[in-house]
Structure formats: structure tokens, C-alpha cells
Design a protein around this motif. Structure first.
Motif, PDB file in Angstrom:
ATOM      1  N   GLY A  53       0.801  -1.226   0.000  1.00 17.92           N
ATOM      2  CA  GLY A  53       0.000   0.000   0.000  1.00 17.92           C
ATOM      3  C   GLY A  53       0.823   1.259   0.000  1.00 17.92           C
ATOM      4  O   GLY A  53       0.355   2.303  -0.455  1.00 17.92           O
ATOM      5  N   GLU A  54       2.062   1.208   0.483  1.00 17.43           N
ATOM      6  CA  GLU A  54       2.908   2.400   0.417  1.00 17.43           C
ATOM      7  C   GLU A  54       3.654   2.405  -0.918  1.00 17.43           C
ATOM      8  O   GLU A  54       3.675   1.414  -1.654  1.00 17.43           O
ATOM      9  N   ILE A  55       4.272   3.538  -1.236  1.00 15.09           N
ATOM     10  CA  ILE A  55       5.007   3.628  -2.499  1.00 15.09           C
ATOM     11  C   ILE A  55       6.160   2.636  -2.497  1.00 15.09           C
ATOM     12  O   ILE A  55       6.911   2.527  -1.528  1.00 15.09           O
ATOM     13  N   GLY A  56       6.277   1.901  -3.591  1.00 17.52           N
ATOM     14  CA  GLY A  56       7.320   0.898  -3.721  1.00 17.52           C
ATOM     15  C   GLY A  56       6.735  -0.448  -4.103  1.00 17.52           C
ATOM     16  O   GLY A  56       5.537  -0.559  -4.412  1.00 17.52           O
ATOM     17  N   THR A  57       7.578  -1.458  -4.078  1.00 15.29           N
ATOM     18  CA  THR A  57       7.176  -2.801  -4.481  1.00 15.29           C
ATOM     19  C   THR A  57       7.169  -3.718  -3.278  1.00 15.29           C
ATOM     20  O   THR A  57       8.224  -4.025  -2.716  1.00 15.29           O
ATOM     21  N   ALA A  58       5.983  -4.134  -2.856  1.00 17.32           N
ATOM     22  CA  ALA A  58       5.840  -5.064  -1.733  1.00 17.32           C
ATOM     23  C   ALA A  58       5.881  -6.501  -2.255  1.00 17.32           C
ATOM     24  O   ALA A  58       5.367  -6.800  -3.329  1.00 17.32           O
ATOM     25  N   ILE A  59       6.478  -7.394  -1.468  1.00 16.55           N
ATOM     26  CA  ILE A  59       6.682  -8.776  -1.883  1.00 16.55           C
ATOM     27  C   ILE A  59       5.942  -9.734  -0.948  1.00 16.55           C
ATOM     28  O   ILE A  59       6.119  -9.689   0.271  1.00 16.55           O
ATOM     29  N   VAL A  60       5.123 -10.611  -1.541  1.00 11.43           N
ATOM     30  CA  VAL A  60       4.440 -11.677  -0.805  1.00 11.43           C
ATOM     31  C   VAL A  60       4.793 -13.001  -1.472  1.00 11.43           C
ATOM     32  O   VAL A  60       4.827 -13.090  -2.705  1.00 11.43           O
ATOM     33  N   ALA A  61       5.081 -14.034  -0.682  1.00 10.13           N
ATOM     34  CA  ALA A  61       5.429 -15.341  -1.232  1.00 10.13           C
ATOM     35  C   ALA A  61       4.758 -16.435  -0.424  1.00 10.13           C
ATOM     36  O   ALA A  61       4.488 -16.266   0.774  1.00 10.13           O
ATOM     37  N   GLY A  62       4.494 -17.562  -1.072  1.00 11.85           N
ATOM     38  CA  GLY A  62       3.882 -18.689  -0.378  1.00 11.85           C
ATOM     39  C   GLY A  62       4.055 -19.966  -1.170  1.00 11.85           C
ATOM     40  O   GLY A  62       4.358 -19.956  -2.371  1.00 11.85           O
ATOM     41  N   HIS A  63       3.866 -21.087  -0.497  1.00 10.84           N
ATOM     42  CA  HIS A  63       4.034 -22.394  -1.127  1.00 10.84           C
ATOM     43  C   HIS A  63       2.914 -22.686  -2.121  1.00 10.84           C
ATOM     44  O   HIS A  63       1.766 -22.280  -1.931  1.00 10.84           O
ATOM     45  N   VAL A  64       3.261 -23.428  -3.167  1.00  9.58           N
ATOM     46  CA  VAL A  64       2.257 -23.910  -4.110  1.00  9.58           C
ATOM     47  C   VAL A  64       1.674 -25.238  -3.633  1.00  9.58           C
ATOM     48  O   VAL A  64       0.509 -25.551  -3.879  1.00  9.58           O
ATOM     49  N   ASP A  65       2.489 -26.026  -2.944  1.00 10.24           N
ATOM     50  CA  ASP A  65       2.011 -27.268  -2.353  1.00 10.24           C
ATOM     51  C   ASP A  65       2.962 -27.681  -1.238  1.00 10.24           C
ATOM     52  O   ASP A  65       3.988 -27.043  -1.008  1.00 10.24           O
ATOM     53  N   ASN A  66       2.567 -28.726  -0.512  1.00  9.96           N
ATOM     54  CA  ASN A  66       3.485 -29.359   0.431  1.00  9.96           C
ATOM     55  C   ASN A  66       3.299 -30.869   0.300  1.00  9.96           C
ATOM     56  O   ASN A  66       2.618 -31.343  -0.630  1.00  9.96           O
ATOM     57  N   ALA A  67       3.845 -31.630   1.192  1.00  7.17           N
ATOM     58  CA  ALA A  67       3.792 -33.081   1.062  1.00  7.17           C
ATOM     59  C   ALA A  67       2.373 -33.634   1.128  1.00  7.17           C
ATOM     60  O   ALA A  67       2.120 -34.760   0.683  1.00  7.17           O
ATOM     61  N   ASP A  68       1.438 -32.838   1.665  1.00  6.58           N
ATOM     62  CA  ASP A  68       0.067 -33.323   1.844  1.00  6.58           C
ATOM     63  C   ASP A  68      -0.897 -32.866   0.754  1.00  6.58           C
ATOM     64  O   ASP A  68      -2.032 -33.338   0.702  1.00  6.58           O
ATOM     65  N   ILE A 122       4.307 -14.291  -5.281  1.00  7.46           N
ATOM     66  CA  ILE A 122       5.216 -15.247  -5.921  1.00  7.46           C
ATOM     67  C   ILE A 122       5.019 -16.648  -5.348  1.00  7.46           C
ATOM     68  O   ILE A 122       4.873 -16.836  -4.134  1.00  7.46           O
ATOM     69  N   THR A 123       5.022 -17.640  -6.240  1.00  6.27           N
ATOM     70  CA  THR A 123       5.050 -19.033  -5.822  1.00  6.27           C
ATOM     71  C   THR A 123       5.826 -19.823  -6.867  1.00  6.27           C
ATOM     72  O   THR A 123       6.432 -19.251  -7.776  1.00  6.27           O
ATOM     73  N   CYS A 124       5.828 -21.135  -6.761  1.00  5.58           N
ATOM     74  CA  CYS A 124       6.547 -21.976  -7.713  1.00  5.58           C
ATOM     75  C   CYS A 124       5.699 -22.290  -8.923  1.00  5.58           C
ATOM     76  O   CYS A 124       4.477 -22.254  -8.869  1.00  5.58           O
ATOM     77  N   PRO A 149      -2.206 -29.408  -2.142  1.00 12.82           N
ATOM     78  CA  PRO A 149      -2.126 -27.994  -2.523  1.00 12.82           C
ATOM     79  C   PRO A 149      -1.963 -27.087  -1.304  1.00 12.82           C
ATOM     80  O   PRO A 149      -2.539 -27.333  -0.242  1.00 12.82           O
ATOM     81  N   ALA A 150      -1.177 -26.025  -1.487  1.00 11.52           N
ATOM     82  CA  ALA A 150      -0.971 -25.034  -0.432  1.00 11.52           C
ATOM     83  C   ALA A 150      -1.572 -23.700  -0.874  1.00 11.52           C
ATOM     84  O   ALA A 150      -2.295 -23.609  -1.859  1.00 11.52           O
ATOM     85  N   VAL A 151      -1.249 -22.653  -0.147  1.00  8.17           N
ATOM     86  CA  VAL A 151      -1.964 -21.377  -0.245  1.00  8.17           C
ATOM     87  C   VAL A 151      -2.022 -20.826  -1.668  1.00  8.17           C
ATOM     88  O   VAL A 151      -3.057 -20.317  -2.101  1.00  8.17           O
ATOM     89  N   PHE A 152      -0.938 -20.916  -2.438  1.00 12.93           N
ATOM     90  CA  PHE A 152      -0.915 -20.307  -3.767  1.00 12.93           C
ATOM     91  C   PHE A 152      -0.942 -21.339  -4.895  1.00 12.93           C
ATOM     92  O   PHE A 152      -0.446 -21.086  -5.995  1.00 12.93           O
ATOM     93  N   TYR A 153      -1.549 -22.477  -4.642  1.00 18.16           N
ATOM     94  CA  TYR A 153      -1.677 -23.515  -5.666  1.00 18.16           C
ATOM     95  C   TYR A 153      -2.358 -22.980  -6.925  1.00 18.16           C
ATOM     96  O   TYR A 153      -1.976 -23.298  -8.048  1.00 18.16           O
ATOM     97  N   GLY A 154      -3.378 -22.132  -6.769  1.00 16.51           N
ATOM     98  CA  GLY A 154      -4.141 -21.628  -7.903  1.00 16.51           C
ATOM     99  C   GLY A 154      -3.621 -20.331  -8.485  1.00 16.51           C
ATOM    100  O   GLY A 154      -4.273 -19.748  -9.363  1.00 16.51           O
ATOM    101  N   LEU A 155      -2.454 -19.862  -8.058  1.00 13.04           N
ATOM    102  CA  LEU A 155      -1.989 -18.531  -8.466  1.00 13.04           C
ATOM    103  C   LEU A 155      -1.836 -18.421  -9.987  1.00 13.04           C
ATOM    104  O   LEU A 155      -2.112 -17.374 -10.568  1.00 13.04           O
ATOM    105  N   GLY A 156      -1.414 -19.495 -10.631  1.00 11.85           N
ATOM    106  CA  GLY A 156      -1.227 -19.459 -12.072  1.00 11.85           C
ATOM    107  C   GLY A 156      -2.517 -19.314 -12.854  1.00 11.85           C
ATOM    108  O   GLY A 156      -2.486 -19.010 -14.055  1.00 11.85           O
ATOM    109  N   ALA A 157      -3.660 -19.530 -12.208  1.00 16.43           N
ATOM    110  CA  ALA A 157      -4.965 -19.377 -12.866  1.00 16.43           C
ATOM    111  C   ALA A 157      -5.524 -17.971 -12.731  1.00 16.43           C
ATOM    112  O   ALA A 157      -6.581 -17.667 -13.283  1.00 16.43           O
ATOM    113  N   LEU A 158      -4.822 -17.102 -12.005  1.00 20.02           N
ATOM    114  CA  LEU A 158      -5.314 -15.742 -11.783  1.00 20.02           C
ATOM    115  C   LEU A 158      -5.332 -14.964 -13.098  1.00 20.02           C
ATOM    116  O   LEU A 158      -4.458 -15.131 -13.953  1.00 20.02           O
TER     117      LEU A 158
END
Length: 206
Positions: A106-121, A180-182, A123-132
Motif C-alpha cells: 500500500g505504500e510507495i514501492g514494491t511489496a513482496i508476498v510469497a507462499g508455497h504452491v504445495d506441500n507433502a500433503d 510469488i510461488t513456484c 495444494p498449499a496457499v498459492f496452488y491456484g496462483l497461475g490461474a489468476l
């Protein structure tokens, strides 16, 4: 914590997000996460002109991406000894992280968020990111009680060997967000071969 921007982040930022342990167990052909199409990588020039006023700095607490059913808490991330961005614990599959030494969303600049696409069990938080899709909303709950609303400009996938550091992490004169995710190709021996990156900019707040 003092903030220093994103210049210190190395190109191997999300390497530790990318093992693909679930795919090794269940088979890559059936369960590989969605990947962005070439159409989603083209930025609409009109998006460059429609930015909301910047917000004051405030740490983020939560990220929501309604179109892909993401609703997840955020934890602060630092850098590892090798200069890569640390990652959330893999066991907590619905947890994402933000680079807390850099720009707050929200402030001026580039903020970075990252999360896993999956884990051993599974899909994880950003599994669907590529469909956005371009034009989708990304909402960030901030610790000051406000919500920063970003609009997606593009969704791209990069091979890890040609990751464009300056494009992804570089400074911006307006409030921007990278999620960002894998992604990319997948090898059973080394995991995912690249990263999916969402480019978004601030278009509102409440």
C-alpha cells in the motif's frame, strides 16, 4: 524493524518453496498446478495510469484473492544466510509471508508476498496462483485497520535460471505488489523449475 527495499533479495528467492513433494507422491501429470497463459503476461497500458493514492506504512496481516479462493494470514519473512527470501513453514499450507524489511503493501514501492504452491500433503496457499487473471482483485488487510486493494496487471511464469530480478523486485514510483510461488516445468528429481509471479498495483483502499 527498519526497511531497506528489495535490493538484497537474490534470484533464488523462492527456491525453497519449490520441492514439489506432493507431486512426487501423487504423480505430476494429474495434479500439477495451473500455469498462466501468454495472454495474462501482457500488461494493459491503461493499467499504468490508474493508481490510487499511496497509503502510510503499515504491516500486513492477511491476503485475500477471492477469484482463486485465497484467504490466508501473513507472517513476516527475512533473508536466509545465502540472501534468498525465507519462506513460511511448509507444514502450514494456508500461511503466506511478506518481506518485512521491504515495502509494506500500500505504500510507495514494491511489496513482496510469497507462499508455497504445495506441500507433502497437497495444494498449499498459492496452488491456484497461475490461474489468476488480469483485472482480478488482491486485498491486503493491514495492521492499521485498513484494507489495501490491488488490481492484477499481469501473471507471468519464469524459468529459475532466467528470473528477472529487476523487473520483479525493482523500485516503483507507485504502490505495487508482487505475489510469488513456484511454477513452470516440473522435474521429479529437482522439483519445480521456475516461479509464477503476479504483478499488481494499488487501485483502492477502505
Amino acid at each position: 524493524m527498519p526497511r531497506f527495499g528489495n535490493a538484497a533479495i537474490a534470484a533464488v528467492t523462492v527456491a525453497s518453496l519449490c520441492s514439489g513433494a506432493w507431486l512426487l507422491r501423487s504423480g505430476a501429470e494429474t495434479h500439477a498446478p495451473p500455469q498462466p497463459s501468454a495472454a495474462e503476461a501482457r500488461v494493459d497500458p491503461r493499467a499504468q495510469r490508474s493508481a490510487a493514492p499511496a497509503l502510510p506504512p503499515s504491516p500486513p496481516d492477511r491476503i485475500r484473492i477471492p477469484s482463486i479462493r485465497v484467504d490466508a494470514p501473513l507472517t513476516g519473512l527475512g533473508l536466509t544466510a545465502t540472501g534468498s527470501l525465507d519462506v513460511p513453514p511448509a507444514a502450514r499450507k494456508n500461511l503466506a509471508g511478506w518481506y518485512e524489511a521491504g515495502t509494506t503493501p500500500g505504500e510507495i514501492g514494491t511489496a513482496i508476498v510469497a507462499g508455497h504452491v504445495d506441500n507433502a500433503d497437497g495444494p498449499a496457499v498459492f496452488y491456484g496462483l497461475g490461474a489468476l487473471k488480469k483485472g482480478a482483485a488482491v486485498e491486503i488487510d493491514r495492521r492499521d485497520g485498513g484494507v489495501a486493494v490491488f488490481t492484477v496487471d499481469a501473471v507471468e511464469v519464469y524459468d529459475a535460471r532466467a528470473f528477472p530480478d529487476a523487473k520483479v523486485y525493482g523500485a516503483s514510483a507507485r504502490p505495487e505488489l508482487r505475489v510469488i510461488t513456484c511454477g513452470g516445468g516440473y522435474s521429479r528429481s529437482t522439483g519445480y523449475q521456475g516461479n509464477v509471479v503476479v504483478f499488481a498495483h494499488l487501485t483502492g483502499s477502505r
